[in-house]
Design a protein around this motif. Structure first.
Motif, short mmCIF file in Angstrom:
data_model
loop_
_atom_site.label_atom_id
_atom_site.label_comp_id
_atom_site.label_asym_id
_atom_site.label_seq_id
_atom_site.Cartn_x
_atom_site.Cartn_y
_atom_site.Cartn_z
N LYS A 1 47.50 1.54 20.33
CA LYS A 1 47.10 0.05 19.01
C LYS A 1 45.85 -0.21 19.86
CE LYS A 1 47.02 -3.77 16.83
NZ LYS A 1 46.77 -3.44 16.15
N VAL A 2 44.09 -0.43 18.87
CA VAL A 2 43.24 -0.61 19.81
C VAL A 2 42.96 -1.80 19.89
CG1 VAL A 2 40.71 -0.92 18.85
CG2 VAL A 2 42.12 1.46 17.75
N LEU A 3 43.08 -2.35 20.49
CA LEU A 3 43.34 -4.39 20.92
C LEU A 3 42.45 -4.80 21.18
CD1 LEU A 3 45.80 -3.56 24.28
CD2 LEU A 3 46.04 -4.13 22.08
N SER B 1 43.72 -1.75 13.56
CA SER B 1 42.78 -3.62 13.36
C SER B 1 42.85 -4.00 14.77
CB SER B 1 43.61 -4.22 12.00
OG SER B 1 44.61 -3.90 12.72
N HIS B 2 42.24 -4.76 15.30
CA HIS B 2 41.92 -5.20 16.60
C HIS B 2 41.07 -6.60 16.84
CE1 HIS B 2 38.60 -3.22 15.35
NE2 HIS B 2 37.97 -3.68 15.97
N THR C 1 39.19 -2.39 24.78
CA THR C 1 40.83 -2.28 24.87
C THR C 1 41.60 -1.22 24.86
OG1 THR C 1 40.64 -3.91 26.11
CG2 THR C 1 42.62 -3.69 27.06
N GLU D 1 45.90 -0.20 23.57
CA GLU D 1 47.04 0.62 24.38
C GLU D 1 47.18 1.32 24.23
OE1 GLU D 1 50.68 -2.46 22.89
OE2 GLU D 1 51.82 -0.87 23.50
#
Lengths: 156, 156, 156
Positions: free
Chosen positions: C92-94, C129-130, C151, C153
């Motif tokens: 994931k893009v955080l 989506s972040h 940041t 994950e």
């Protein structure tokens, strides 16, 4: 609804706005494990910027504080959405990032970001005390006076 | 006291300031799991701003570097408090955020933030290398020249 | 190579730059548990700044968007290095942090940071989506138009 934190909102007459829809290819919040990241929130009321302008030029500290508080309300609206509507899942406010649109000789960004910080402690009590930064920047989206992003710890 | 990192401080004659009390409804640090978030720190010595002004106008890079280092000392003071006084619990410096108060044509914010970055590597060795950003902003609290926030991984 | 995300890069003809070497006592990325922190990335192509200048003075929104996208490519280059070359480990893009160098009356920082945001969604789809912030700052390192940190994950 029904958590102590929600009751706290109600008891203090604090009404959260609707979580604002992002204006771009991003979202209002993401979750990784127990950590929630909230996108930078502007001082929006009913979808419109409630406080526009530059601290130290168009605006004084009181208006900056009010902008900070409205940013904080929008942060909480996103957070409630991230928690599926239940603020009772909030464990801790970890961190706020405060950006204030300033004239270069305005050095009271912290007094503006206090609007958001005070709100967190009103709503969450001890769990509301947080790390933060506050800085003065050259411009903010759409002419907003303040922008606040945030990181929270929640229960799964 | 007594950890390798504390010995490193002592061996190099680095004396940490007292952790500064926040001037608002926030705290110097928060912890979530193994992650410590440190509030933005100013270049305070004995509770007073040691380096005030604007890089590229009032101040040169050497003074900016010194400001960055003093911010870093204040970050470590908060971190030591977060660790209950034992820097031996520190696993890794994860990230520094560096804000430098600049005249618009000053493009050497990184050289100022290096003051904090170099300190982290002096104290923590390999565990001190970190991700970071460095940007030039319009103003900082109380006229400070530099502000640095930080994220660390610690042992429980 | 070989993950769906890498195929996506290839299918779209997106070529990542080499991960840039930091110019100071820090590194391009750190990892703590499943979280990757990427240092602020500039719009570098072949090791040179591809987009320099100030939005609202020297540069228009299209050039700002392009700068944002190139920053994003450099973020992905660091991320791939952090993942040992395998973007398939990305969960994931955080969060993105977007800093745009502006003249004070330029209020479209979000449109520039969209260059990085759109890239994340192109490459990672729903996982791209972040959360993010976008602010206008007084100066960026070496005169860069945009700086983006991030940041993520990842899987261990």
């Amino acid at each position: 609804m029904g958590s102590a934190f929600d009751s706290q909102l109600e008891a203090q007459g604090i009404v959260l706005p609707l979580a604002a829809a992002p204006v771009g290819n991003y979202v209002g919040w993401t979750i990784s494990g127990n950590t929630v990241f909230i996108s930078g929130q502007l001082p929006l009321e009913d979808g419109k910027l409630a406080v526009k302008g530059r601290l130290g030029a168009d605006l004084g500290v009181e208006e900056g504080y009010r902008a900070g508080r409205i940013c904080g309300l929008n942060v909480l609206a996103q957070l409630r959405a991230a928690c599926g509507g239940d603020l009772g899942r909030v464990v801790k406010v970890l961190r706020l990032g405060g950006f204030v649109c300033v004239a270069p000789d305005f050095v009271d960004a912290p007094k503006c970001v206090n609007g958001a910080s005070d709100l967190m402690v009103e709503v969450f009590g001890d769990a509301g005390s947080h790390a933060r930064f506050a800085v003065g920047v050259a411009s903010l989206p759409a002419g907003a006076a303040v922008e606040v992003d945030a990181t929270f710890e929640i229960r799964p």
